[in-house]
Design an enzyme around this catalytic site. Sequence first.
Site, mmCIF file in Angstrom:
data_model
loop_
_atom_site.group_PDB
_atom_site.id
_atom_site.type_symbol
_atom_site.label_atom_id
_atom_site.label_comp_id
_atom_site.label_asym_id
_atom_site.label_seq_id
_atom_site.Cartn_x
_atom_site.Cartn_y
_atom_site.Cartn_z
ATOM 1 N N ARG A 58 34.718 49.974 78.142
ATOM 2 C CA ARG A 58 35.096 51.144 77.346
ATOM 3 C C ARG A 58 33.865 51.572 76.545
ATOM 4 N NH1 ARG A 58 33.235 49.207 73.227
ATOM 5 N NH2 ARG A 58 34.108 50.948 72.065
ATOM 6 N N ALA A 71 32.326 55.663 75.304
ATOM 7 C CA ALA A 71 32.104 56.920 76.019
ATOM 8 C C ALA A 71 30.920 56.884 76.994
ATOM 9 C CB ALA A 71 31.963 58.056 75.004
ATOM 10 N N ARG A 116 40.321 58.402 82.213
ATOM 11 C CA ARG A 116 40.516 58.584 80.764
ATOM 12 C C ARG A 116 40.089 60.015 80.421
ATOM 13 N NH1 ARG A 116 38.442 53.993 76.824
ATOM 14 N NH2 ARG A 116 40.116 54.838 75.527
ATOM 15 N N GLN A 145 38.742 47.264 68.328
ATOM 16 C CA GLN A 145 37.359 47.263 68.821
ATOM 17 C C GLN A 145 36.379 46.844 67.713
ATOM 18 O OE1 GLN A 145 39.613 49.668 69.490
ATOM 19 N NE2 GLN A 145 39.093 50.880 71.295
ATOM 20 N N ASP A 173 33.301 60.383 71.044
ATOM 21 C CA ASP A 173 33.637 60.519 72.468
ATOM 22 C C ASP A 173 33.462 61.940 72.968
ATOM 23 O OD1 ASP A 173 35.349 58.249 71.170
ATOM 24 O OD2 ASP A 173 35.161 57.757 73.293
ATOM 25 N N ASN A 230 36.798 61.140 68.017
ATOM 26 C CA ASN A 230 36.458 59.723 67.976
ATOM 27 C C ASN A 230 37.727 58.901 67.848
ATOM 28 O OD1 ASN A 230 34.302 57.758 68.063
ATOM 29 N ND2 ASN A 230 34.765 57.296 65.921
ATOM 30 N N LYS A 231 37.572 57.579 67.833
ATOM 31 C CA LYS A 231 38.719 56.687 67.774
ATOM 32 C C LYS A 231 39.668 57.052 66.638
ATOM 33 C CE LYS A 231 39.355 54.304 70.120
ATOM 34 N NZ LYS A 231 40.118 54.657 71.310
HETATM 35 C C1 LIG Z 1 29.445 55.080 71.768
HETATM 36 S S1 LIG Z 1 30.972 55.674 72.265
HETATM 37 C C2 LIG Z 1 32.026 54.673 71.359
HETATM 38 C C3 LIG Z 1 33.358 55.324 71.145
HETATM 39 O O1 LIG Z 1 34.250 55.000 72.214
HETATM 40 C C4 LIG Z 1 35.356 54.335 71.655
HETATM 41 O O2 LIG Z 1 36.552 54.612 72.312
HETATM 42 P P1 LIG Z 1 37.170 53.485 73.337
HETATM 43 O O3 LIG Z 1 36.917 52.149 72.716
HETATM 44 O O4 LIG Z 1 38.622 53.874 73.408
HETATM 45 O O5 LIG Z 1 36.436 53.702 74.637
HETATM 46 C C5 LIG Z 1 35.408 54.814 70.228
HETATM 47 O O6 LIG Z 1 35.963 56.096 70.113
HETATM 48 C C6 LIG Z 1 33.956 54.794 69.893
HETATM 49 O O7 LIG Z 1 33.554 55.505 68.776
#
Ligand SMILES: CSC[C@H]1O[C@H](OP(=O)(O)O)[C@H](O)[C@@H]1O
Length: 365
Positions: A54, A56, A91, A204, A245, A255-256
């Site tokens: 995971r 982006a 996704r 995360q 993202d 973002n998250k």
């Molecule tokens: C450097 S991109 C990181 C970004 O991706 C994460 O989402 P996920 O863990 O669901 O892929 C999160 O939004 C992070 O900020």
Amino acid sequence: MKINGTPYRSVWVDEKDGWSVHIFDQTRLPFALDILQLTTPEQVAHAIKTMQVRGAPLIGAVAAYGLALALRTDSSDAALEQQAAMLAATRPTAINLAWAIERMLNHLRPIAPAQRAAAAYAEAGRICDEDAAQNEAIGLHGLELLRTLAAQRGKNDRINILTHCNAGWIATVDWGTALAPIYMAHDEGLNVHVWVDETRPRNQGAALTAWELGSHGVPHTVIADNAGGHLMQHGLVDLVIVGTDRVTRNADVANKIGTYLKALAARDNNVPFWVALPSTTIDWRVADGVREIPIEERSGTEITHIHGRDDHGQISRVQITPDGSKAANPAFDVTPARLVSGLITEKGCCPATPEGLLSLFPEQG
Ligand SMILES: CSC[C@H]1O[C@H](OP(=O)(O)O)[C@H](O)[C@@H]1O
């Protein structure tokens, strides 16, 4: 980055067979460092959907290799389009995934089928090399921010940075985005400390950011997602740096989930709120992030259940809600540009405005 002194990227092609693709199973961190060997596009799609991989930029790079794996079996025009669509659909929010697949398709369509697999591996490799270089540049530009902050303080004053989710090297091919400046500042001897939002529901922050920072020796403290505003009110946060993202041409930031609430608390407490991103995360086709960015809805079981290591040392999953309780699980939110202090890109830092973005990327004007 290094794990126990050994340099790693987050995705790599097997040196022996020259075609299978390796990733870390991020659902097993921080308690197990499991390397997955992916040999089919279906395995790549599964890894992205289940968040074994995971972040982006990283899901874009791994999907690019997923297309290369597909072309080893069937390099026809139909297979190319079908496999690309399958991988792109894994996704919806991170624009890097769509960007990487589109870049691969534009590169591969004009190439004769017999040469497509080799060309796909080469292009996926370039995507990885570019991401690593862009993130290193983001680190250097963000380092200037932290140096300036340190200069304004006493030399040994601690700089407290809050981050949300994981935007470290394990979310990218290498270096990370939000964490890249922090690694460089730490290595340079600046007194940095990181408040790590646990980042429910997939944790995360607690599982990945804490593991990354601890492995690199960066002082950090894991906190509940809801503690950040309190820390800001008490002057314990000097700035916030997060990843993203998808950033729109108006500089709205997806973002998250929970990032928007941190931005509101930061604005209310005059805490600078910075977003780090490579240009592959900018979606120039979208203006209004709140209305136009698709927000991934993930399974409610990510809310009702939680993973961790139990008292017997086993990684297990437990239910934390009553049987029958419903759960909603939007995985991202959008922070309007007005709440963002600035953007840190590989080309430098800019205000979170359309003009700011175009000052760094005039070719998009
Ligand atoms: C450097 S991109 C990181 C970004 O991706 C994460 O989402 P996920 O863990 O669901 O892929 C999160 O939004 C992070 O900020």
